[in-house]
Design a protein around this motif. Structure first.
Motif, PDB file in Angstrom:
ATOM      1  N   PHE A 159      63.990 -35.146  55.319  1.00  0.00           N
ATOM      2  CA  PHE A 159      64.090 -36.633  56.129  1.00  0.00           C
ATOM      3  C   PHE A 159      64.003 -36.493  58.086  1.00  0.00           C
ATOM      4  N   ASP A 160      63.455 -36.765  58.516  1.00  0.00           N
ATOM      5  CA  ASP A 160      63.537 -37.401  59.917  1.00  0.00           C
ATOM      6  C   ASP A 160      64.782 -38.895  59.919  1.00  0.00           C
ATOM      7  N   VAL A 161      64.545 -39.598  59.396  1.00  0.00           N
ATOM      8  CA  VAL A 161      64.915 -40.976  59.799  1.00  0.00           C
ATOM      9  C   VAL A 161      65.585 -41.515  58.398  1.00  0.00           C
ATOM     10  N   LEU A 162      66.960 -42.092  57.856  1.00  0.00           N
ATOM     11  CA  LEU A 162      67.207 -42.470  56.903  1.00  0.00           C
ATOM     12  C   LEU A 162      67.830 -43.950  56.758  1.00  0.00           C
ATOM     13  N   CYS A 163      66.665 -44.676  56.290  1.00  0.00           N
ATOM     14  CA  CYS A 163      67.461 -46.388  56.382  1.00  0.00           C
ATOM     15  C   CYS A 163      68.241 -46.821  55.152  1.00  0.00           C
ATOM     16  N   PHE A 179      78.335 -42.512  56.062  1.00  0.00           N
ATOM     17  CA  PHE A 179      76.680 -41.958  55.934  1.00  0.00           C
ATOM     18  C   PHE A 179      77.450 -40.966  57.288  1.00  0.00           C
ATOM     19  N   ALA A 180      77.265 -41.180  58.604  1.00  0.00           N
ATOM     20  CA  ALA A 180      77.614 -40.343  60.096  1.00  0.00           C
ATOM     21  C   ALA A 180      78.009 -38.992  59.642  1.00  0.00           C
ATOM     22  N   GLU A 181      79.269 -39.027  58.623  1.00  0.00           N
ATOM     23  CA  GLU A 181      80.157 -37.595  58.805  1.00  0.00           C
ATOM     24  C   GLU A 181      79.027 -36.600  57.616  1.00  0.00           C
ATOM     25  N   LEU A 182      78.526 -37.260  56.561  1.00  0.00           N
ATOM     26  CA  LEU A 182      77.721 -36.555  55.495  1.00  0.00           C
ATOM     27  C   LEU A 182      75.927 -36.449  56.216  1.00  0.00           C
ATOM     28  N   LEU A 183      75.758 -37.354  57.382  1.00  0.00           N
ATOM     29  CA  LEU A 183      74.774 -36.522  58.225  1.00  0.00           C
ATOM     30  C   LEU A 183      74.871 -35.946  59.568  1.00  0.00           C
ATOM     31  N   PRO A 184      75.792 -34.838  59.669  1.00  0.00           N
ATOM     32  CA  PRO A 184      75.789 -34.137  60.995  1.00  0.00           C
ATOM     33  C   PRO A 184      74.322 -33.570  61.850  1.00  0.00           C
ATOM     34  N   GLY A 185      74.252 -34.396  63.154  1.00  0.00           N
ATOM     35  CA  GLY A 185      73.457 -33.741  63.321  1.00  0.00           C
ATOM     36  C   GLY A 185      72.425 -35.549  63.579  1.00  0.00           C
ATOM     37  N   PHE A 186      72.649 -35.987  63.144  1.00  0.00           N
ATOM     38  CA  PHE A 186      71.395 -37.727  63.170  1.00  0.00           C
ATOM     39  C   PHE A 186      72.556 -38.413  63.816  1.00  0.00           C
ATOM     40  N   GLN A 187      71.503 -38.965  64.807  1.00  0.00           N
ATOM     41  CA  GLN A 187      72.595 -40.565  65.246  1.00  0.00           C
ATOM     42  C   GLN A 187      72.337 -41.534  63.982  1.00  0.00           C
ATOM     43  N   ALA A 188      73.853 -42.289  64.157  1.00  0.00           N
ATOM     44  CA  ALA A 188      73.976 -43.056  63.113  1.00  0.00           C
ATOM     45  C   ALA A 188      73.897 -44.390  64.248  1.00  0.00           C
ATOM     46  N   ILE A 189      72.935 -45.463  63.821  1.00  0.00           N
ATOM     47  CA  ILE A 189      72.619 -46.512  64.181  1.00  0.00           C
ATOM     48  C   ILE A 189      72.847 -47.503  63.300  1.00  0.00           C
ATOM     49  N   GLU A 190      73.787 -48.626  63.467  1.00  0.00           N
ATOM     50  CA  GLU A 190      74.797 -49.212  62.315  1.00  0.00           C
ATOM     51  C   GLU A 190      73.682 -50.826  62.487  1.00  0.00           C
ATOM     52  N   GLY A 191      73.356 -52.086  61.839  1.00  0.00           N
ATOM     53  CA  GLY A 191      72.851 -53.268  62.115  1.00  0.00           C
ATOM     54  C   GLY A 191      73.755 -54.199  61.165  1.00  0.00           C
ATOM     55  N   GLU A 245      94.011 -59.963  56.926  1.00  0.00           N
ATOM     56  CA  GLU A 245      94.681 -59.475  57.861  1.00  0.00           C
ATOM     57  C   GLU A 245      94.329 -59.504  59.112  1.00  0.00           C
ATOM     58  N   GLY A 246      93.087 -60.088  59.909  1.00  0.00           N
ATOM     59  CA  GLY A 246      92.426 -59.909  60.677  1.00  0.00           C
ATOM     60  C   GLY A 246      91.841 -58.479  61.072  1.00  0.00           C
ATOM     61  N   ARG A 247      91.820 -57.476  60.146  1.00  0.00           N
ATOM     62  CA  ARG A 247      90.732 -56.219  59.765  1.00  0.00           C
ATOM     63  C   ARG A 247      89.272 -57.579  59.890  1.00  0.00           C
ATOM     64  N   PRO A 248      88.491 -56.154  60.294  1.00  0.00           N
ATOM     65  CA  PRO A 248      87.057 -56.983  60.662  1.00  0.00           C
ATOM     66  C   PRO A 248      86.415 -56.025  59.473  1.00  0.00           C
ATOM     67  N   LYS A 249      85.021 -56.922  58.595  1.00  0.00           N
ATOM     68  CA  LYS A 249      84.819 -56.839  57.760  1.00  0.00           C
ATOM     69  C   LYS A 249      82.859 -56.989  57.865  1.00  0.00           C
ATOM     70  N   ARG A 250      82.796 -55.789  57.905  1.00  0.00           N
ATOM     71  CA  ARG A 250      80.970 -55.757  58.351  1.00  0.00           C
ATOM     72  C   ARG A 250      79.998 -55.452  56.777  1.00  0.00           C
ATOM     73  N   PHE A 251      79.067 -55.403  57.086  1.00  0.00           N
ATOM     74  CA  PHE A 251      77.878 -55.982  55.529  1.00  0.00           C
ATOM     75  C   PHE A 251      76.872 -55.734  56.910  1.00  0.00           C
ATOM     76  N   GLY A 252      76.082 -54.733  56.151  1.00  0.00           N
ATOM     77  CA  GLY A 252      74.140 -54.520  56.646  1.00  0.00           C
ATOM     78  C   GLY A 252      73.536 -53.246  56.411  1.00  0.00           C
ATOM     79  N   ASN A 253      72.883 -52.683  57.515  1.00  0.00           N
ATOM     80  CA  ASN A 253      71.838 -51.594  57.495  1.00  0.00           C
ATOM     81  C   ASN A 253      72.713 -50.575  58.175  1.00  0.00           C
ATOM     82  N   CYS A 254      72.078 -49.284  58.001  1.00  0.00           N
ATOM     83  CA  CYS A 254      72.179 -48.298  58.639  1.00  0.00           C
ATOM     84  C   CYS A 254      71.163 -47.197  59.037  1.00  0.00           C
ATOM     85  N   ARG A 255      70.630 -47.059  59.915  1.00  0.00           N
ATOM     86  CA  ARG A 255      69.658 -46.289  60.135  1.00  0.00           C
ATOM     87  C   ARG A 255      70.162 -44.552  60.869  1.00  0.00           C
TER      88      ARG A 255
END
Length: 94
Positions: free
Chosen positions: A11-15, A38-50, A59-69
């Motif tokens: 694949f060229d793109v994984l969503c 996922f970024a570590e598992l896909l070297p050579g790919f650009q990871a874009i977080e949605g 403790e004030g740490r961010p918690k995030r949930f969404g999509n990764c392309r």
């Protein structure tokens, strides 16, 4: 997930949906940052977080949930994108 996707195609793109960072209370969500993993598992790919949801834990740490392309092609503004970021192969090869 990445191993299964690679077994199906070159694949060229994984969503991916339902990607979490610091959300251990979600059923079956491993602790840690899945976006980074996922970024570590896909070297050579650009990871874009949605990120659709961002909040803080006790403790004030961010918690995030969404999509990764993840894409072999860079994400850059393209003609006709009207200010949005879009995948544009031609712009990456200039």
């Amino acid at each position: 997930i990445v191993a299964h996707a690679r077994a199906m195609a070159d694949f060229d793109v994984l969503c991916l949906q339902e990607v979490a960072d610091n959300f251990p209370e979600l059923n079956e969500a491993p602790e840690g940052n899945q976006f980074r993993r996922f970024a570590e598992l896909l070297p050579g790919f650009q990871a874009i977080e949605g990120v659709a949801l961002e909040t803080r834990d006790a403790e004030g740490r961010p918690k995030r949930f969404g999509n990764c392309r993840s894409s072999r092609f860079c994400a850059t503004p393209c003609p006709g994108a009207r200010g949005r970021t879009a995948t544009c192969r031609a712009a990456c090869w200039r």
